[in-house]
Design a protein around this motif. Structure first.
Motif, PDB file in Angstrom:
ATOM      1  N   ASN A  39       4.087  -6.525   1.882  1.00 49.79           N
ATOM      2  CA  ASN A  39       5.548  -6.662   1.924  1.00 49.79           C
ATOM      3  C   ASN A  39       5.938  -7.742   2.926  1.00 49.79           C
ATOM      4  O   ASN A  39       6.505  -7.461   3.969  1.00 49.79           O
ATOM      5  CB  ASN A  39       6.184  -5.320   2.297  1.00 49.79           C
ATOM      6  CG  ASN A  39       7.698  -5.360   2.226  1.00 49.79           C
ATOM      7  OD1 ASN A  39       8.274  -6.339   1.740  1.00 49.79           O
ATOM      8  ND2 ASN A  39       8.340  -4.322   2.710  1.00 49.79           N
ATOM      9  N   LEU A  49       9.094  -6.935  -5.057  1.00 53.75           N
ATOM     10  CA  LEU A  49       7.963  -6.079  -4.716  1.00 53.75           C
ATOM     11  C   LEU A  49       7.874  -4.907  -5.702  1.00 53.75           C
ATOM     12  O   LEU A  49       6.794  -4.558  -6.196  1.00 53.75           O
ATOM     13  CB  LEU A  49       8.187  -5.567  -3.296  1.00 53.75           C
ATOM     14  CG  LEU A  49       6.987  -5.158  -2.488  1.00 53.75           C
ATOM     15  CD1 LEU A  49       5.997  -6.289  -2.343  1.00 53.75           C
ATOM     16  CD2 LEU A  49       7.449  -4.681  -1.117  1.00 53.75           C
ATOM     17  N   VAL A  70       2.371  -0.219  -1.145  1.00 49.94           N
ATOM     18  CA  VAL A  70       2.991  -1.371  -0.488  1.00 49.94           C
ATOM     19  C   VAL A  70       2.724  -1.203   0.999  1.00 49.94           C
ATOM     20  O   VAL A  70       2.839  -0.093   1.508  1.00 49.94           O
ATOM     21  CB  VAL A  70       4.508  -1.396  -0.765  1.00 49.94           C
ATOM     22  CG1 VAL A  70       5.197  -2.457   0.086  1.00 49.94           C
ATOM     23  CG2 VAL A  70       4.777  -1.660  -2.248  1.00 49.94           C
TER      24      VAL A  70
END
Ligand code: ADP
Length: 160
Positions: A39, A49, A70
């Motif tokens: 990220n 994302l 993530v």
């Protein structure tokens, strides 16, 4: 015996057949492959994302041993938190080597217990990169042989 888990970090903007190949081969060596989306703020990203994560999840929907997460901050810290056995990276050739060597050495310094495992790309994916896919698709070129069908659909929706 404890399950082995590969931490496969990257941007995956978008997922390409090169990534898919590394994930599939990773599953032959590890019990699980964790696709770890970094990220980091990248204003030039084509997909958000969430979109990138969803694409990886959809492409591997039938494979319960692939998970998507993530992470923020230090990669080695994120890998440690999830209990990863090793970091998995793909190598396309000398162009990747320099950077990957630097990263692996730095990561080893930060966390010596965490190994980095490299897999050489298959020759058909040697020239495939997310950046090239974005550029060629953006100019109207056909990237069908380079990405999974779901990613191709997403690219076609995104581009005029
Ligand atoms: P990054 O933002 O670090 O470049 P990428 O999403 O491009 O991340 O790639 C993640 C990992 O997948 C890296 O280890 C990269 O070398 C590898 N990779 C990307 N494309 C290929 C390919 N065509 N063949 C093998 N490995 C690849």
């Amino acid at each position: 015996m404890r399950e082995t888990c590969a931490f496969y970090p990257g941007s995956f903007d978008p997922l390409t057949n090169g990534h898919v190949n590394i994930i599939q081969r990773g599953l032959r060596v590890f019990d699980r492959v964790l696709v770890a989306l970094a990220n980091n703020v990248n204003k030039n990203a084509m997909f958000t994302l969430q979109e990138r994560a969803d694409l990886v999840r959809e492409v591997f929907a039938g494979e319960s041993r692939v998970e998507v997460i993530v992470f923020e901050g230090l990669m080695v810290e994120a890998a440690r938190k999830v209990g990863a056995t090793a970091v998995l990276r793909g190598l396309r050739g000398v162009a990747d080597f320099e950077y990957e060597f630097q990263m692996a050495t730095m990561n080893n310094l930060l966390q010596p217990q965490l190994e980095t495992v490299f897999m050489m790309t298959e020759k058909s994916h040697f020239f495939v990169s997310s950046q090239l896919v974005r550029e060629v698709a953006g100019l109207g070129g056909d990237v069908e042989p380079l990405v999974p069908a779901l990613v191709l659909q997403a690219l076609r929706k995104r581009l005029p």
